[in-house]
Scaffold this motif. Sequence first.
Motif, mmCIF file in Angstrom:
data_model
loop_
_atom_site.group_PDB
_atom_site.id
_atom_site.type_symbol
_atom_site.label_atom_id
_atom_site.label_comp_id
_atom_site.label_asym_id
_atom_site.label_seq_id
_atom_site.Cartn_x
_atom_site.Cartn_y
_atom_site.Cartn_z
ATOM 1 N N GLN A 165 0.818 -1.218 0.000
ATOM 2 C CA GLN A 165 0.000 0.000 0.000
ATOM 3 C C GLN A 165 0.856 1.275 0.000
ATOM 4 O O GLN A 165 0.694 2.161 0.838
ATOM 5 C CB GLN A 165 -0.975 0.045 1.189
ATOM 6 C CG GLN A 165 -2.009 -1.052 1.217
ATOM 7 C CD GLN A 165 -1.458 -2.361 1.747
ATOM 8 O OE1 GLN A 165 -0.756 -2.401 2.741
ATOM 9 N NE2 GLN A 165 -1.769 -3.463 1.085
ATOM 10 N N GLY A 166 1.775 1.370 -0.958
ATOM 11 C CA GLY A 166 2.643 2.542 -1.061
ATOM 12 C C GLY A 166 1.863 3.821 -1.332
ATOM 13 O O GLY A 166 0.839 3.810 -2.028
ATOM 14 N N HIS A 167 2.347 4.907 -0.756
ATOM 15 C CA HIS A 167 1.714 6.222 -0.952
ATOM 16 C C HIS A 167 2.795 7.300 -0.931
ATOM 17 O O HIS A 167 3.678 7.269 -0.081
ATOM 18 C CB HIS A 167 0.676 6.499 0.124
ATOM 19 C CG HIS A 167 -0.116 7.727 -0.157
ATOM 20 N ND1 HIS A 167 -1.152 7.750 -1.059
ATOM 21 C CD2 HIS A 167 0.009 8.987 0.308
ATOM 22 C CE1 HIS A 167 -1.653 8.976 -1.115
ATOM 23 N NE2 HIS A 167 -0.957 9.738 -0.298
ATOM 24 N N LEU A 168 2.684 8.235 -1.849
ATOM 25 C CA LEU A 168 3.697 9.262 -2.023
ATOM 26 C C LEU A 168 3.064 10.651 -1.911
ATOM 27 O O LEU A 168 2.041 10.910 -2.546
ATOM 28 C CB LEU A 168 4.305 9.061 -3.412
ATOM 29 C CG LEU A 168 5.530 9.835 -3.792
ATOM 30 C CD1 LEU A 168 6.424 8.942 -4.632
ATOM 31 C CD2 LEU A 168 5.146 11.037 -4.595
ATOM 32 N N GLU A 169 3.649 11.514 -1.091
ATOM 33 C CA GLU A 169 3.216 12.906 -0.946
ATOM 34 C C GLU A 169 4.402 13.805 -1.282
ATOM 35 O O GLU A 169 5.384 13.834 -0.538
ATOM 36 C CB GLU A 169 2.751 13.199 0.483
ATOM 37 C CG GLU A 169 1.494 12.502 0.898
ATOM 38 C CD GLU A 169 0.251 13.068 0.234
ATOM 39 O OE1 GLU A 169 0.233 14.271 -0.106
ATOM 40 O OE2 GLU A 169 -0.702 12.290 0.048
ATOM 41 N N VAL A 170 4.309 14.514 -2.386
ATOM 42 C CA VAL A 170 5.401 15.388 -2.831
ATOM 43 C C VAL A 170 5.526 16.569 -1.881
ATOM 44 O O VAL A 170 4.542 17.222 -1.552
ATOM 45 C CB VAL A 170 5.162 15.878 -4.274
ATOM 46 C CG1 VAL A 170 6.239 16.865 -4.700
ATOM 47 C CG2 VAL A 170 5.095 14.696 -5.228
ATOM 48 N N GLU A 171 6.740 16.837 -1.437
ATOM 49 C CA GLU A 171 7.022 17.981 -0.564
ATOM 50 C C GLU A 171 7.563 19.167 -1.353
ATOM 51 O O GLU A 171 7.165 20.297 -1.137
ATOM 52 C CB GLU A 171 8.048 17.595 0.507
ATOM 53 C CG GLU A 171 7.555 16.586 1.495
ATOM 54 C CD GLU A 171 8.633 16.173 2.483
ATOM 55 O OE1 GLU A 171 9.737 16.780 2.498
ATOM 56 O OE2 GLU A 171 8.381 15.235 3.250
ATOM 57 N N ARG A 172 8.501 18.881 -2.243
ATOM 58 C CA ARG A 172 9.180 19.944 -2.994
ATOM 59 C C ARG A 172 9.580 19.385 -4.346
ATOM 60 O O ARG A 172 10.180 18.317 -4.424
ATOM 61 C CB ARG A 172 10.419 20.388 -2.209
ATOM 62 C CG ARG A 172 11.211 21.484 -2.827
ATOM 63 C CD ARG A 172 12.424 21.867 -1.971
ATOM 64 N NE ARG A 172 13.494 20.871 -2.100
ATOM 65 C CZ ARG A 172 13.952 20.105 -1.123
ATOM 66 N NH1 ARG A 172 13.452 20.169 0.078
ATOM 67 N NH2 ARG A 172 14.931 19.244 -1.334
ATOM 68 N N ALA A 173 9.244 20.098 -5.420
ATOM 69 C CA ALA A 173 9.526 19.614 -6.771
ATOM 70 C C ALA A 173 10.300 20.646 -7.573
ATOM 71 O O ALA A 173 10.205 21.847 -7.320
ATOM 72 C CB ALA A 173 8.223 19.269 -7.485
#
Length: 104
Positions: free
Chosen positions: A56-64
């Motif tokens: 159940q991987g989940h990714l939240e971008v902080e800085r791009a």
Amino acid sequence: MTNEIGDPAVRAFIDALNAGDRTAFQAALTPDATMSDDGTDRDLAEWTEREIFSSQGHLEVERAEDEGRKFVASYSNSTWGAMRTRWQFFIRDGKVARFETGQA
């Protein structure tokens, strides 16, 4: 912060990852896509099954930056919990040809 992801291939990758959608995830990749984790090339199918889909991987971008082709994110899964990670994407023909990730 995924609204900072301007590259459609990277956005499709993130959306599919977060939805747990294997079909959409594969569609975001070139047929010969490759990846590395912490500087070591990995088998893409094995790694994504273990680190994303089965856990159940989940990714939240902080800085791009670079249209979202490089970013720092909080990544979590049921195996490792949450960790700060870095991601870099290489795009070919509108799809992800390679991605590199690791702890930030």
